[in-house]
Write a protein that holds these residues in place. Structure first.
Motif, PDB file in Angstrom:
ATOM      1  N   LYS A 165       0.839  -1.193   0.000  1.00 51.13           N
ATOM      2  CA  LYS A 165       0.000   0.000   0.000  1.00 51.13           C
ATOM      3  C   LYS A 165       0.878   1.248   0.000  1.00 51.13           C
ATOM      4  CE  LYS A 165      -4.035  -2.046   2.227  1.00 51.13           C
ATOM      5  NZ  LYS A 165      -4.793  -2.065   0.959  1.00 51.13           N
ATOM      6  N   ALA A 166       0.470   2.251  -0.785  1.00 50.35           N
ATOM      7  CA  ALA A 166       1.221   3.502  -0.880  1.00 50.35           C
ATOM      8  C   ALA A 166       0.253   4.673  -0.740  1.00 50.35           C
ATOM      9  CB  ALA A 166       1.966   3.572  -2.211  1.00 50.35           C
ATOM     10  N   PRO A 167      -0.249   4.883   0.478  1.00 48.41           N
ATOM     11  CA  PRO A 167      -1.195   5.993   0.678  1.00 48.41           C
ATOM     12  C   PRO A 167      -0.516   7.325   0.398  1.00 48.41           C
ATOM     13  CG  PRO A 167      -0.459   5.139   2.792  1.00 48.41           C
ATOM     14  CD  PRO A 167       0.075   4.200   1.749  1.00 48.41           C
ATOM     15  N   PRO A 168      -1.242   8.256  -0.203  1.00 51.72           N
ATOM     16  CA  PRO A 168      -0.637   9.559  -0.527  1.00 51.72           C
ATOM     17  C   PRO A 168      -0.376  10.370   0.728  1.00 51.72           C
ATOM     18  CG  PRO A 168      -2.989   9.586  -0.973  1.00 51.72           C
ATOM     19  CD  PRO A 168      -2.652   8.171  -0.630  1.00 51.72           C
ATOM     20  N   GLY A 169       0.661  11.186   0.684  1.00 49.69           N
ATOM     21  CA  GLY A 169       0.929  12.088   1.794  1.00 49.69           C
ATOM     22  C   GLY A 169      -0.197  13.096   1.915  1.00 49.69           C
ATOM     23  N   ALA A 170      -0.777  13.206   3.089  1.00 49.59           N
ATOM     24  CA  ALA A 170      -1.983  14.022   3.256  1.00 49.59           C
ATOM     25  C   ALA A 170      -1.725  15.496   2.986  1.00 49.59           C
ATOM     26  CB  ALA A 170      -2.536  13.821   4.674  1.00 49.59           C
ATOM     27  N   LYS A 171      -0.688  16.067   3.594  1.00 48.39           N
ATOM     28  CA  LYS A 171      -0.528  17.521   3.497  1.00 48.39           C
ATOM     29  C   LYS A 171      -0.138  17.967   2.099  1.00 48.39           C
ATOM     30  CE  LYS A 171       4.249  17.780   5.283  1.00 48.39           C
ATOM     31  NZ  LYS A 171       5.078  18.343   6.374  1.00 48.39           N
ATOM     32  N   ARG A 172       0.609  17.129   1.350  1.00 43.19           N
ATOM     33  CA  ARG A 172       0.982  17.519  -0.021  1.00 43.19           C
ATOM     34  C   ARG A 172      -0.210  17.384  -0.958  1.00 43.19           C
ATOM     35  NH1 ARG A 172       6.478  17.318  -1.196  1.00 43.19           N
ATOM     36  NH2 ARG A 172       5.851  18.118  -3.234  1.00 43.19           N
ATOM     37  N   LEU A 173      -0.934  16.284  -0.862  1.00 41.67           N
ATOM     38  CA  LEU A 173      -2.040  16.054  -1.789  1.00 41.67           C
ATOM     39  C   LEU A 173      -3.203  17.001  -1.521  1.00 41.67           C
ATOM     40  CD1 LEU A 173      -3.256  14.504  -4.100  1.00 41.67           C
ATOM     41  CD2 LEU A 173      -4.071  12.778  -2.485  1.00 41.67           C
ATOM     42  N   ILE A 174      -3.501  17.232  -0.255  1.00 41.44           N
ATOM     43  CA  ILE A 174      -4.645  18.081   0.048  1.00 41.44           C
ATOM     44  C   ILE A 174      -4.380  19.513  -0.394  1.00 41.44           C
ATOM     45  CG2 ILE A 174      -4.143  18.945   2.393  1.00 41.44           C
ATOM     46  CD1 ILE A 174      -7.002  17.923   3.152  1.00 41.44           C
ATOM     47  N   GLU A 175      -3.118  19.934  -0.368  1.00 48.25           N
ATOM     48  CA  GLU A 175      -2.785  21.266  -0.876  1.00 48.25           C
ATOM     49  C   GLU A 175      -2.916  21.317  -2.391  1.00 48.25           C
ATOM     50  OE1 GLU A 175      -2.200  24.200   0.292  1.00 48.25           O
ATOM     51  OE2 GLU A 175      -2.243  23.699   2.433  1.00 48.25           O
ATOM     52  N   SER A 176      -2.510  20.267  -3.078  1.00 39.30           N
ATOM     53  CA  SER A 176      -2.600  20.263  -4.541  1.00 39.30           C
ATOM     54  C   SER A 176      -4.049  20.260  -5.002  1.00 39.30           C
ATOM     55  CB  SER A 176      -1.863  19.054  -5.119  1.00 39.30           C
ATOM     56  OG  SER A 176      -2.503  17.842  -4.753  1.00 39.30           O
ATOM     57  N   LEU A 177      -4.936  19.612  -4.238  1.00 40.62           N
ATOM     58  CA  LEU A 177      -6.347  19.569  -4.604  1.00 40.62           C
ATOM     59  C   LEU A 177      -7.034  20.920  -4.430  1.00 40.62           C
ATOM     60  CD1 LEU A 177      -7.389  16.122  -3.074  1.00 40.62           C
ATOM     61  CD2 LEU A 177      -7.130  16.696  -5.500  1.00 40.62           C
ATOM     62  N   ARG A 178      -6.363  21.862  -3.785  1.00 39.97           N
ATOM     63  CA  ARG A 178      -6.949  23.196  -3.608  1.00 39.97           C
ATOM     64  C   ARG A 178      -6.777  24.050  -4.862  1.00 39.97           C
ATOM     65  NH1 ARG A 178      -4.681  26.355   1.156  1.00 39.97           N
ATOM     66  NH2 ARG A 178      -6.736  27.333   1.124  1.00 39.97           N
TER      67      ARG A 178
END
Length: 501
Positions: free
Chosen positions: A5-18
């Motif tokens: 499993k390779a869950p995405p890093g939360a703080k990097r991905l959530i910023e990109s989705l903004r």
């Protein structure tokens, strides 16, 4: 084959989705899609600037079906699971989160399902806090209770619209996307707030006009309130005016998905030729019909997906914008199952004519453009009002000109304060000193809404109404700092008002 499993890093991905391309207007509209899906009949949008120690925030509240605890937590999950019906406006299960977090750093949702069988449902809360996610780098959804909310948060999240059931969305932490709402200069803050309210209002009136007009079968009429004022729908095609509707074009379209399965739907294309300026029922109606981006930029295709407007104006690279075709607007209606062909993305802000029908549509647009040019080139009879305030449809030009000479004043005066009409293309008022000592002259462009000050007097356009328009023009001139408050001849205005009593 091994897997890990390779869950995405939360703080990097959530910023990109903004950063998907939302602005405040399109983000609010995306949230109203959820209200429509929840069968809401009333939606309240509140936008508040900073006040004292209370930060700025935005609230979207509806009286829809609401959600229980499990439903709310699933709705707050990125890529949430939902069985979309062919009539739904949603697409990827991302809109609530991505649209909201494009504007705020703290998204809080309160929802309460409607009571069933004598039950007494509770209001449940869930929150995405980007600062918290940055600290943990985990996908931790917060579940606050009422006691953990600040007083202003609790008040906002218990909006009266959802009292019997519904959902309330609260955006706070707006300093990045909307910094002027917390500007230290109060005047600049309030001016930006007014401009933001106007932009959001114009966008919602346009995007949801079919729902607001009650045109969508099987759905309740939608009432939208923005900062306490009910919005009126904006029909791009002005069907309550002398608009000409041309023959409807229906095109079957087949889409092949990744698995090779084929889906066929029908694209309905409806062309409209809007009236010439002088054919509109009033100057105000003409100005409103121009739309948020003005006449030239509002010509072209209006893409509707399940009756929700995705894109307003533009020719999808089939032709260029032209002053002579600005009266041509074309409604393109397609079902959700044709999303792939129209290249609808997660933000639901763009669509384009599919490749399989571009040539057919291009030929039709050329024919419609010729009709639009013909109407644009003809000079209609001047608009004039009868004694009852109604439009005289077949008034002779000479009679209308004579009526204007006798009924329309060249200027309007209240003591030392006078108003003059200008043909300048500007929309701004100008202020100058009058010929006498202490006299003030305000020049109003003919396209300004206050130009009705010079309309003929009749029983629907009384002297008192004229006086009110004049007073509003004075206030606008003061607000724009074109007129100093101590320059206003108050006594002249007071005497004029007393004469009307």
């Amino acid at each position: 084959m091994k897997k890990v499993k390779a869950p995405p890093g939360a703080k990097r991905l959530i910023e990109s989705l903004r950063n998907l391309g939302y602005d405040c207007s399109t983000a609010v509209a995306d949230l109203l899609d959820n209200s429509v899906a929840a069968n809401a009949s009333v939606v309240y949008v509140e936008i508040l600037a900073q006040h004292g120690s209370r930060p700025p925030y935005i609230v979207i509240a509806d009286d829809g079906t609401g959600m229980d605890r499990e439903g709310l937590q699933e709705a707050m999950r990125f890529g949430s699971f939902q069985e979309y019906t062919p009539e739904d406006l949603g697409k990827y299960g991302l809109g609530l989160k991505t649209a909201s977090l494009s504007q705020c750093r703290k998204l809080t949702v309160a929802s309460k399902p409607r009571a069933k069988n004598g039950s007494r449902p509770r209001r449940h809360y869930a929150r995405w806090d980007l600062d918290f996610v940055h600290g943990t780098d985990e996908w931790d959804l917060l579940l606050p209770v009422t006691e953990e909310l600040k007083d202003w948060e609790a008040e906002a999240l218990q909006h009266e619209a959802s009292a019997a059931g519904g959902t309330v969305v609260l955006w706070s932490g707006l300093e990045e996307a909307l910094p002027l709402l917390s500007h230290h200069d109060i005047q600049k803050r309030e001016r930006h707030l007014a401009q933001l309210i106007n932009r959001v209002g114009d966008h919602l009136r346009m995007v949801f006009h079919r729902f607001m007009e009650g045109m969508v079968d099987g759905r309740r009429k939608l009432h939208i309130y923005l900062c306490g004022e009910q919005l009126k729908p904006w029909d791009p095609f002005c069907r309550n005016e002398n608009t000409r509707e041309l023959d409807i074009l229906s095109l079957p379209l087949t889409v092949t998905d990744r698995s090779g399965s084929e889906t066929t739907g029908v694209v309905t294309i409806s062309p409209f030729i809007l009236p010439h300026e002088q054919e509109f029922s009033s100057t105000a109606a003409w100005k409103d019909a121009a739309g948020p981006r003005s006449w030239n930029q509002q010509q072209g295709f209006y893409f509707y997906r399940n009756h929700r407007l995705l894109q307003a104006g533009g020719w999808s690279w089939l032709r260029a914008v032209d002053e002579h075709t600005k009266l041509l607007r074309v409604a393109v209606q397609f079902p959700q199952k044709l999303d792939r062909a129209f290249e609808v993305n997660v933000t639901k802000m763009r669509a384009k004519i599919p490749a399989d029908c571009r040539e057919s549509v291009k030929g039709s647009v050329s024919r419609w453009a010729k009709v639009a040019k013909d109407r644009y080139g003809k000079t209609p009879s001047p608009r004039r009002t009868s004694g009852s305030g109604q439009i005289a449809e077949n008034a002779a030009p000479s009679a209308a000109k004579s009526a204007r000479k006798t009924e329309t004043p060249p200027n309007v005066s209240y003591g030392n304060l006078s108003f003059a009409l200008s043909n300048a293309p500007s929309h701004a008022l100008t202020v100058a000193a009058g010929p006498g000592n202490g006299q003030v002259k305000i020049v109003i462009p003919h396209k300004h809404e206050a130009a009705t000050l010079f309309a003929p007097i009749d029983r629907d356009n009384s002297e008192l109404r004229r006086f009110c328009i004049a007073a509003l023009s004075v206030l606008e001139a003061v607000y724009e700092r074109r007129l100093k408050p101590d320059q206003i001849p108050i006594e002249s205005l007071r005497r004029s008002l007393n004469r009307m009593k």
